[in-house]
Scaffold this active site. Structure first.
Site, PDB file in Angstrom:
ATOM      1  N   PRO A  55       2.783 -11.941  16.826  1.00  0.00           N
ATOM      2  CG  PRO A  55       1.192 -12.525  18.447  1.00  0.00           C
ATOM      3  CD  PRO A  55       1.364 -11.716  17.202  1.00  0.00           C
TER       4      PRO A  55
ATOM      5  CG  ASP B 118      -1.007 -14.384  14.391  1.00  0.00           C
ATOM      6  OD1 ASP B 118      -0.874 -14.141  15.603  1.00  0.00           O
ATOM      7  OD2 ASP B 118      -1.522 -13.565  13.593  1.00  0.00           O
ATOM      8  CG  HIS B 119       0.655 -17.634  20.765  1.00  0.00           C
ATOM      9  ND1 HIS B 119      -0.522 -18.158  21.254  1.00  0.00           N
ATOM     10  CD2 HIS B 119       1.641 -18.193  21.513  1.00  0.00           C
ATOM     11  CE1 HIS B 119      -0.264 -18.994  22.235  1.00  0.00           C
ATOM     12  NE2 HIS B 119       1.039 -19.033  22.420  1.00  0.00           N
ATOM     13  NE  ARG B 120      -1.959 -11.317  15.833  1.00  0.00           N
ATOM     14  CZ  ARG B 120      -1.836 -10.412  14.859  1.00  0.00           C
ATOM     15  NH1 ARG B 120      -1.991  -9.125  15.147  1.00  0.00           N
ATOM     16  NH2 ARG B 120      -1.554 -10.775  13.632  1.00  0.00           N
ATOM     17  CB  SER B 121      -5.590 -16.626  14.842  1.00  0.00           C
ATOM     18  OG  SER B 121      -4.353 -16.681  14.151  1.00  0.00           O
TER      19      SER B 121
END
Length: 411
Positions: free
Chosen positions: A210, A383-386
């Site tokens: 994402p 990376d919006h996850r991390s």
């Protein structure tokens, strides 16, 4: 006893590789550490060395064929040992249906008078369908090098149809099977192992990560002035580039915001202790990302020298696995091509990549006045996850601050 030589994983995530060329043939005696074959991975062409002395009993993979990691590619025999005779009751393999990867090495691959050539030259020649026999090299002791292949390609007739005099074109991939009507003449170029892997990894990254993007502009007036002063009296390779300052600014920013120096590991986020920055380098075979280890601890001069060495070896195809494996952050600079701004694709499992454009003279505010100054567009892909939006914005602000206050990068 006989030793089966299997293809090792020469880089992280490697699943297979091409045996570009064998440097030995059946019956040859080899010593521990002696190069046996040139192996083309997704990153570079490297020499595979013997782990023990012995005599080559069999080459199980033909030169130019692909092998999987863990697959037996050769058999080494001990002193006085011979290969066992084949089972007379076992059905004989059909040569026409046997996989190429299991065929014995034939032709020039096992000949003692095999032309001397660099791994990169062999790869370029194979991609162009050129034979090296009889070609005089311009390298040391007549070794064939990249420039010799490039000259040969330039002097050869251009391939303009889907078929060549050497035979039919390779079968197209399923998604490219239908040729659009009215396409006209075209040139067929094989896809190298490196480009195939790059395509797979970037497709996966774009589909599964994402991404979000943050943009900023950096006023480089102070940086340009400082670089001019530092480079005064320096020659060629000793001169600092704008890219050196960008990498150093990114390293300093990560040192100040260590929570952004992370990689995504599915159900875990790994906090990295070292600041290792991957820098994109364009090569003939594709994009390479050699790693500057501990970039935050390097002086600008050391960083610049190390980067020039890595870039030269990347273009020559002589990087070692430790030169390009890992890295927690990437920098890609297309400013030298006049690109104003662009958005790069995150290189998994990393969390961020910085894209730098060209420094252009644009209006900026100086107190109550508007003046022209060199301004660079920066785009941080995240990376919006991390890494969340606020942390990404802080990281980009730190990078920008380092570029606008370049003296801080010298401390």
């Amino acid at each position: 006893m006989a030793t089966e030589l299997t293809l090792p994983a020469l880089s992280a995530g490697m699943e297979d590789a091409v045996i570009a060329a064998w440097l030995v043939g059946p019956g040859d005696r080899v010593e521990k550490g002696q190069p046996l074959a040139e192996v083309e991975t997704d990153k570079a062409t490297m020499e595979l060395e013997a782990e023990a002395p012995g005599r080559v009993g069999r080459l199980a993979v033909a030169a130019g064929a692909r092998a999987d990691v863990g697959q037996v590619i050769a058999v080494l025999l001990a002193e006085g040992e011979t290969l066992p005779a084949p089972d007379p009751e076992a059905p004989a393999p059909d040569p026409a249906s046997a996989p190429a990867a299991m065929a014995p090495a034939m032709g020039p691959a096992a000949e003692p008078d095999r032309p001397r050539a660099s791994p990169l030259a062999r790869r370029l020649a194979a991609q162009a369908g050129l034979a090296l026999d009889g070609l005089a090299g311009s390298g040391p002791k007549g070794r064939i090098v990249r420039v010799d292949i490039e000259r040969l390609i330039a002097s050869a007739p251009t391939q303009t149809t889907a078929e060549t005099t050497a035979g039919p074109a390779p079968e197209p991939a399923p998604e490219a099977a239908a040729i659009p009507p009215g396409l006209g003449p075209y040139e067929v170029r094989p896809v190298s192992q490196m480009r195939r892997t790059i395509a797979r990894r970037l497709s996966e990254a774009k589909q599964t990560i994402p991404h979000f993007y943050l943009e900023a502009e950096a006023d480089l007036e102070a940086l340009v002035a400082l670089r001019t002063q530092v480079n005064e009296g320096r020659e060629g390779a000793a001169r600092l580039s704008v890219n050196d300052f960008i990498v150093k600014a990114a390293a300093r920013a990560l040192a100040r915001l260590p929570e952004a120096n992370v990689i995504w590991r599915g159900d875990e986020i790994w906090q990295l202790s070292e600041i290792d920055i991957a820098v994109a380098v364009a090569t003939d075979g594709g994009l390479m990302t050699p790693i500057l280890r501990g970039a935050d601890r390097m002086s600008l001069g050391t960083l610049s020298a190390e980067m020039k060495d890595l870039a030269a070896r990347a273009r020559a195809g002589t990087l070692r696995p430790e030169d390009y494996q890992g890295g927690g952050f990437s920098v890609s600079n297309l400013g030298m091509y006049g690109v104003r701004s662009f958005s790069a694709i995150v290189n998994p499992p990393q969390s961020c990549i910085l894209a730098a454009g060209a420094a252009e003279r644009r209006p900026v505010g100086r107190g109550d006045q508007i003046v022209l100054a060199p301004v660079m567009s920066l785009t941080l892909s995240v990376d919006h996850r991390s890494v969340n939006g606020a942390l990404g914005a802080q990281l980009l602000a730190e990078i920008r601050q380092g570029l606008e206050d370049p003296m801080s990068l010298l401390l």
